[in-house]
Design an enzyme around this catalytic site. Structure first.
Site, PDB file in Angstrom:
ATOM      1  N   THR A   1      19.958 -11.983  30.760  1.00 21.80           N
ATOM      2  CA  THR A   1      21.109 -11.287  30.187  1.00 21.80           C
ATOM      3  C   THR A   1      22.316 -11.313  31.110  1.00 21.80           C
ATOM      4  O   THR A   1      22.177 -11.496  32.330  1.00 21.80           O
ATOM      5  CB  THR A   1      20.736  -9.810  29.905  1.00 21.80           C
ATOM      6  OG1 THR A   1      21.798  -9.171  29.207  1.00 21.80           O
ATOM      7  CG2 THR A   1      20.469  -9.027  31.181  1.00 21.80           C
TER       8      THR A   1
ATOM      9  N   THR B   1      21.829 -10.084  25.071  1.00 18.95           N
ATOM     10  CA  THR B   1      20.755 -10.570  25.931  1.00 18.95           C
ATOM     11  C   THR B   1      20.125 -11.684  25.118  1.00 18.95           C
ATOM     12  O   THR B   1      20.441 -11.818  23.935  1.00 18.95           O
ATOM     13  CB  THR B   1      19.747  -9.423  26.163  1.00 18.95           C
ATOM     14  OG1 THR B   1      20.392  -8.417  26.939  1.00 18.95           O
ATOM     15  CG2 THR B   1      18.477  -9.847  26.875  1.00 18.95           C
TER      16      THR B   1
HETATM   17  O1  DON Z   1      18.596  -5.021  31.148  1.00 18.81           O
HETATM   18  C1  DON Z   1      18.849  -4.378  30.157  1.00 18.81           C
HETATM   19  O2  DON Z   1      18.055  -3.674  29.592  1.00 18.81           O
HETATM   20  C2  DON Z   1      20.212  -4.506  29.539  1.00 18.81           C
HETATM   21  N1  DON Z   1      21.189  -4.889  30.507  1.00 18.81           N
HETATM   22  C3  DON Z   1      20.108  -5.511  28.496  1.00 18.81           C
HETATM   23  C4  DON Z   1      21.317  -5.525  27.672  1.00 18.81           C
HETATM   24  C5  DON Z   1      20.881  -5.907  26.373  1.00 18.81           C
HETATM   25  O3  DON Z   1      19.766  -6.132  26.028  1.00 18.81           O
HETATM   26  C6  DON Z   1      21.794  -6.030  25.417  1.00 18.81           C
HETATM   27  N2  DON Z   1      21.079  -6.758  24.366  1.00 18.81           N
HETATM   28  N3  DON Z   1      21.036  -7.171  23.413  1.00 18.81           N
END
Ligand code: DON
Length: 553
Positions: A382, A364
């Site tokens: 993300t 993300t």
């Molecule tokens: O929306 C979410 O919380 C996850 N899909 C985000 C994924 C994520 O943060 C991975 N990150 N570093």
């Protein structure tokens, strides 16, 4: 864009500027310096914080394909100079064909389908969301904001060591899909540091978006998405793309030691976890305990443990869960109740009842902006996994998300491996999967104090909590706010995650209190702006992603 490489190199790591009367110059902080520069140039031309955030986000879609995106979604929190905060939810949405049992195959959970198939692609929200924010708070022309991204995609940019390594690590995945391999390799061989990454299809897509953003949902870009979906068994249909709408939501509000906290509402859990944990911490003297002390890490972990338990139990898309008890969860009275269950010298135990979490993956990206008028934007978006589904839309040059993997597995399917089947976050048509993303803005005495956010899946609210504690309790400068070792607790598994550079004595003391510890090299990648005594400081998280950069206007 003017080219001032030497100056920006000097400014790239941490920048600060004396502001005699509030903010006199803006700052952009993001995970790629080139993208921050795109946003800073927009500020120089008189753009608002939203303008700069939009330009930076489009540029990140080119220079940070691991998480910057057109094919994903996220949340944009803005506090314009007039002080009235706004929030745009551009989270991906499940197609009409989605239903709670969609991740089952012949009755058994099908992880591959849930996380790695075209069925895991939600309707992307980024293009519509950025346009929605710009429509109300933009000052410059929309096409101007896409110009740097178009140039970076069309002419290419030299890959850093870090970017080349990140792409090379994905080659085995990219090899599964010829158009993706063609875009991110040199005829199947890894690109090296210094090679230019040119993305012509992506440049064409960006040009289309700059002429007419709605093309993404109902024009040529939509046709390319739908052709791929139909040819390869994806679920998105024309009606799904046409129905997509970003949602303006009420900002989640809290307070912490006299500082106003503006956070992300559901379908993110970011604001709930952060504000609930801060409310609990408010009753403890963290300043006396000291940054990185056993007491500070213990209390933060215990607060997070409780906030995450509530997240698992109650949070989901508010359109499908009208009764999320946010008023109670975010009240000071509830925090006082929770505090009575915390022992100062002993770890609690997370009762592993029927609630646990959907899986999150670590990629993300976050960007923070402040403009010269004092307007601020905190934006996290993300593709879910790093490079999302690791599959571009052929002919369109952007990566698809696999965000529907954030939905729970199936009704009633809760087991010891961490699958969950509780209702608030089951898949459904038009539903948005629960997120942990946590863009935040702190306001003190009517002015912005801190803009912060991070990637990191479920550890995101914890990383943001760490930055808030560092700024508010420990009075650190921006550099120290970002660099200080971080911790995370998410209720289950019942252990504290700490960064390896936390003091050994603290780790030993935490173990003596009964905590299990797991060490990680790095947690998240926070991009922070701090305003103190009329001085604005931007600090990029170069410690955890070396290409990150803060650039002043
Ligand atoms: O929306 C979410 O919380 C996850 N899909 C985000 C994924 C994520 O943060 C991975 N990150 N570093």
């Amino acid at each position: 864009m003017r080219n001032r490489p030497v100056l920006f190199l000097l400014l790239a790591l941490t920048i600060s500027a004396q502001m005699p009367h509030g903010i006199s110059g803006g700052v952009v902080v993001s995970q790629e310096r080139l993208a921050s520069e795109a946003g800073a140039q927009v500020l120089r031309e008189g753009g608002s914080a939203v303008d700069a955030a939009v330009a930076t986000a489009f540029a990140l879609a080119v220079v940070h394909p691991a998480a910057g995106n057109l094919g994903g979604g996220g949340f944009l929190l803005s506090r314009p100079a007039n002080g009235q905060p706004t929030f745009v939810d551009f989270r991906e949405t499940a197609p009409a064909a989605a239903e709670p049992r969609m991740w089952l195959k012949e009755g058994a959970y099908d992880e591959e389908r849930h996380h790695h198939s075209l069925a895991s692609v939600g309707v992307p929200g980024t293009v519509a969301g950025l346009h929605e924010a710009w429509k109300r708070e933009g000052r410059l022309a929309w096409p101007r904001l896409l110009r740097p991204a178009i140039r970076l995609a069309r002419d290419g940019f030299p890959l850093s060591e870090n970017q080349a390594a990140s792409l090379a690590a994905q080659l085995p995945e990219f090899r599964k899909h010829a158009p993706t391999l063609a875009q991110f390799s040199r005829e199947g061989l890894p690109l090296r540091a210094g090679d230019r990454l040119v993305q012509r299809d992506l440049a064409r897509t960006l040009v289309r978006v700059s002429r007419n953003w709605a093309d993404f949902y109902r024009g040529d870009i939509a046709r390319l998405i739908l052709r791929d979906m139909k040819a390869n068994g994806g679920l998105l249909r024309s009606a799904d793309l046409r129905a997509y709408r970003p949602v303006r939501r009420e900002v989640l509000r809290g307070s912490y030691r006299g500082v106003e906290v503006l956070g992300a509402p559901p379908p993110s859990s970011g604001g709930q976890v952060l504000i609930e944990a801060l409310n609990v911490l408010e009753g403890f003297d963290l300043k006396a305990a000291g940054a990185g002390s056993p007491a500070a890490v213990h209390l933060a972990s215990e607060a997070l443990r409780r906030a995450f338990a509530d997240r698992a139990r109650f949070l989901g898309d508010p359109s499908f869960n009208p009764d999320i008890p946010l008023d109670r969860l975010l009240s000071k009275a509830y925090a006082a109740e929770l505090r009575t269950t915390i022992r100062p010298d002993r770890a609690s135990v997370s009762a592993p009842d029927r609630f646990t979490w959907p899986r999150d993956r670590p990629d993300t990206t976050h960007l923070s902006v402040i403009d010269r008028r004092g307007g601020a934007v905190s934006l996290t978006y993300t593709l879910e996994d790093s490079y999302g589904l690791k599959r571009i839309v052929p002919g369109a040059g952007f990566l698809l998300n696999n965000e529907l993997g954030d939905f729970n597995a199936a009704p009633g399917l809760t087991d010891a491996t961490g699958l969950i089947g509780t209702p608030p976050n089951l898949a459904g048509p038009g539903k948005r999967p629960l997120s942990s993303m946590c863009p935040v803005i702190l306001v003190k005495d009517g002015s912005v104090l801190l803009v912060s956010g991070s990637p990191g899946g479920r550890s995101i609210p914890s990383t943001v909590l760490n930055t808030v504690m560092n700024a508010v309790d420990f009075s650190m400068d921006a550099r120290a706010v970002v660099d200080a070792p971080r911790c995370h607790h998410q209720w289950l598994p019942d252990r504290i995650q700490v960064e390896a550079d936390l003091a050994e004595a603290t780790k030993a003391a935490l173990k003596a209190m009964g905590h299990d510890l797991i060490e990680v090299k790095k947690q998240g990648c926070a991009q922070v702006i701090l305003v103190r005594d009329g001085r604005t400081e931007g600090a990029a998280d170069t410690k955890r992603w070396p290409d990150s950069g803060a650039v002043a206007e």
